[in-house]
Design an enzyme around this catalytic site. Structure first.
Site, mmCIF file in Angstrom:
data_model
loop_
_atom_site.group_PDB
_atom_site.id
_atom_site.type_symbol
_atom_site.label_atom_id
_atom_site.label_comp_id
_atom_site.label_asym_id
_atom_site.label_seq_id
_atom_site.Cartn_x
_atom_site.Cartn_y
_atom_site.Cartn_z
ATOM 1 N N LYS A 54 0.845 -1.200 0.000
ATOM 2 C CA LYS A 54 0.000 0.000 0.000
ATOM 3 C C LYS A 54 0.880 1.250 0.000
ATOM 4 O O LYS A 54 0.609 2.214 -0.727
ATOM 5 C CB LYS A 54 -0.931 -0.018 1.223
ATOM 6 C CG LYS A 54 -2.013 -1.097 1.133
ATOM 7 C CD LYS A 54 -2.785 -1.285 2.431
ATOM 8 C CE LYS A 54 -3.790 -2.440 2.288
ATOM 9 N NZ LYS A 54 -4.553 -2.732 3.510
ATOM 10 N N GLN A 98 -4.357 -1.569 9.706
ATOM 11 C CA GLN A 98 -4.303 -2.870 9.047
ATOM 12 C C GLN A 98 -4.892 -3.948 9.956
ATOM 13 O O GLN A 98 -4.541 -4.053 11.126
ATOM 14 C CB GLN A 98 -2.839 -3.218 8.684
ATOM 15 C CG GLN A 98 -2.691 -4.508 7.899
ATOM 16 C CD GLN A 98 -3.367 -4.480 6.530
ATOM 17 O OE1 GLN A 98 -3.452 -3.442 5.869
ATOM 18 N NE2 GLN A 98 -3.876 -5.628 6.094
ATOM 19 N N ASP A 121 -10.846 3.112 4.527
ATOM 20 C CA ASP A 121 -11.287 1.710 4.413
ATOM 21 C C ASP A 121 -12.818 1.609 4.371
ATOM 22 O O ASP A 121 -13.354 0.555 4.040
ATOM 23 C CB ASP A 121 -10.798 0.906 5.627
ATOM 24 C CG ASP A 121 -9.498 0.159 5.365
ATOM 25 O OD1 ASP A 121 -9.328 -0.328 4.233
ATOM 26 O OD2 ASP A 121 -8.681 0.049 6.288
HETATM 27 N N1 GUN Z 1 -6.971 -6.751 6.125
HETATM 28 C C1 GUN Z 1 -7.526 -7.482 5.123
HETATM 29 N N2 GUN Z 1 -8.184 -6.675 4.269
HETATM 30 C C2 GUN Z 1 -8.065 -5.424 4.748
HETATM 31 C C3 GUN Z 1 -8.548 -4.162 4.302
HETATM 32 O O1 GUN Z 1 -9.232 -4.023 3.295
HETATM 33 N N3 GUN Z 1 -8.208 -3.095 5.068
HETATM 34 C C4 GUN Z 1 -7.465 -3.208 6.188
HETATM 35 N N4 GUN Z 1 -7.198 -2.109 6.884
HETATM 36 N N5 GUN Z 1 -7.012 -4.370 6.644
HETATM 37 C C5 GUN Z 1 -7.309 -5.465 5.920
#
Ligand code: GUN
Length: 287
Positions: A54, A98, A121
Site C-alpha cells: 500500500k 491494518q 477503508d
Molecule cells: N486486512 C484485510 N483486508 C483489509 C482491508 O481491506 N483493510 C485493512 N485495513 N485491513 C485489511
C-alpha cells in the site's frame, strides 16, 4: 473453451495512471499532497507485506504515506490515542488500520474511533450506513475493486443473478449492498450465501456472476459454476503450493466464461481503490 482471464494487474495499472494524473493536478492546484497514515500493529507477516504494498503504491502515484508501527503488546487505549492524534493532524487525510489486530485489542472500538472523513477503508459505522442508504462517502476498497472489474469489462449487472459466497463485513456484506443499489455496476438480483446455507451448489449454479470471498482454498469447484458465468475470486490463501484463491482455478476455468486469477485479479485493484479514497479524502478536507 477455457474462460477468459480478467486481468486485475493490467486494469490496476490503467486506473492507477488515471489516479496519478488526478493527484498531480490536485497537488498542483492546492499545493496539498494526499497523505495516508498506515497503522500496523504486531508482526503478522501477511499484514507487513500488504502494508508495504500500500505504501509503495502511494509513493509511485504521487501520494505520501506514513507508517506507524506499534508492537504486538500495544493496548487498545494506546492505539486509540494514536488514532486521536492522526484524526486531528491536518496533514493526514486517510487513516488505515491494518487488520487483523492482535487478540488483546478491541477492533470495534479502534475502527469506530477513526474520523469518518479520514476512514479510507470505509469501516466506520457512519460510512457503512451511508453505503447501505446509497449515499456513500467512501466505497470499501475490495468491493469497489470487484465493481470496477465488472464495470470496466462491460459485464452487465442490471438484472443479472449475482451470488456472493461469504458474508464478511469487509467483502460479502458490502459488495451485496453495492450490487443491489440503483445505477452503473448495480441493479443486480443478489443472493448471499455462507457456511450455513443449504445445498450451496444449487445456489451458486444460478449465478451469472459468482463472487467468492469465503477464505477457504479451492472451495468453489467446477460443479458449482454455471457454464459461461463470470467468476470473481477474492480469496488469498497461503498453501504449500503457494498463493491460491477460494476457487479451484483450473477446473472452474473450463466451465466459466470469465474468471479472475489469484494472484493478479482483485488484489492489485484493491490497493488502487485505497489510493482513490485517499485522494477523495484529501479533496474533502481541502476547501
Ligand atoms: N486486512 C484485510 N483486508 C483489509 C482491508 O481491506 N483493510 C485493512 N485495513 N485491513 C485489511
Amino acid at each position: 473453451m477455457a474462460a477468459t482471464l480478467l486481468d486485475g494487474k493490467l486494469l490496476a495499472e490503467k486506473i492507477r495512471a488515471e489516479i496519478a494524473a488526478e493527484v498531480s493536478e490536485f497537488t498542483r492546484r492546492t499545493r496539498v499532497k494526499p497523505c495516508l497514515a498506515a497503522v500496523l500493529i504486531g508482526e503478522d507477516p501477511a499484514s507487513q507485506v500488504y502494508v508495504r504494498s500500500k505504501q509503495k503504491a502511494c509513493e509511485q502515484n504521487g501520494l505520501t504515506s506514513h507508517l506507524h508501527r506499534l508492537e504486538g503488546e500495544t493496548t487498545t487505549d494506546e492505539l486509540l490515542a494514536l488514532i486521536g492524534r492522526l484524526n486531528s493532524d491536518p496533514s493526514v487525510h486517510g487513516i488505515l488500520v491494518q487488520l487483523p489486530l492482535p487478540k488483546g485489542i478491541d477492533t470495534t472500538r479502534v475502527l469506530d474511533a477513526v474520523l469518518p472523513l479520514k476512514d479510507v477503508d470505509a469501516f466506520h459505522p457512519e460510512n457503512v450506513g451511508r453505503l447501505v442508504q446509497g449515499r456513500p462517502l467512501f466505497l470499501p476498497c475490495t468491493p469497489h475493486a470487484i465493481q470496477q472489474i465488472l464495470i470496466r469489462h462491460q459485464i452487465p449487472t442490471a438484472g443479472a443473478e449475482v451470488v456472493v459466497v461469504g458474508r464478511s463485513e469487509i467483502v460479502g456484506k458490502p459488495i451485496a449492498m453495492m450490487l443491489m443499489q440503483k445505477g452503473p455496476g448495480g441493479d443486480a438480483t443478489v443472493t448471499v450465501c455462507h457456511s450455513r446455507s443449504h445445498d450451496l451448489p444449487s445456489i451458486t449454479r444460478r449465478a451469472d456472476i459468482l463472487i467468492v470471498a469465503i477464505g477457504r482454498a479451492n472451495f468453489v469447484t467446477a460443479n458449482m459454476v454455471k457454464p459461461g458465468a463470470v467468476v470473481i475470486d477474492v480469496g488469498i490463501n497461503r498453501t504449500e503450493k503457494g498463493l491460491v484463491g477460494d476457487v479451484d482455478f483450473e477446473p472452474v476455468r473450463q466451465v466459466a466464461g470469465r474468471i479472475t486469477p489469484v494472484p493478479g485479479g482483485v488484489g492489485p485493484l484493491t490497493i488502487t481503490m485505497l489510493l482513490q479514497n485517499t485522494l477523495l479524502a484529501a479533496r474533502l478536507q481541502t476547501a
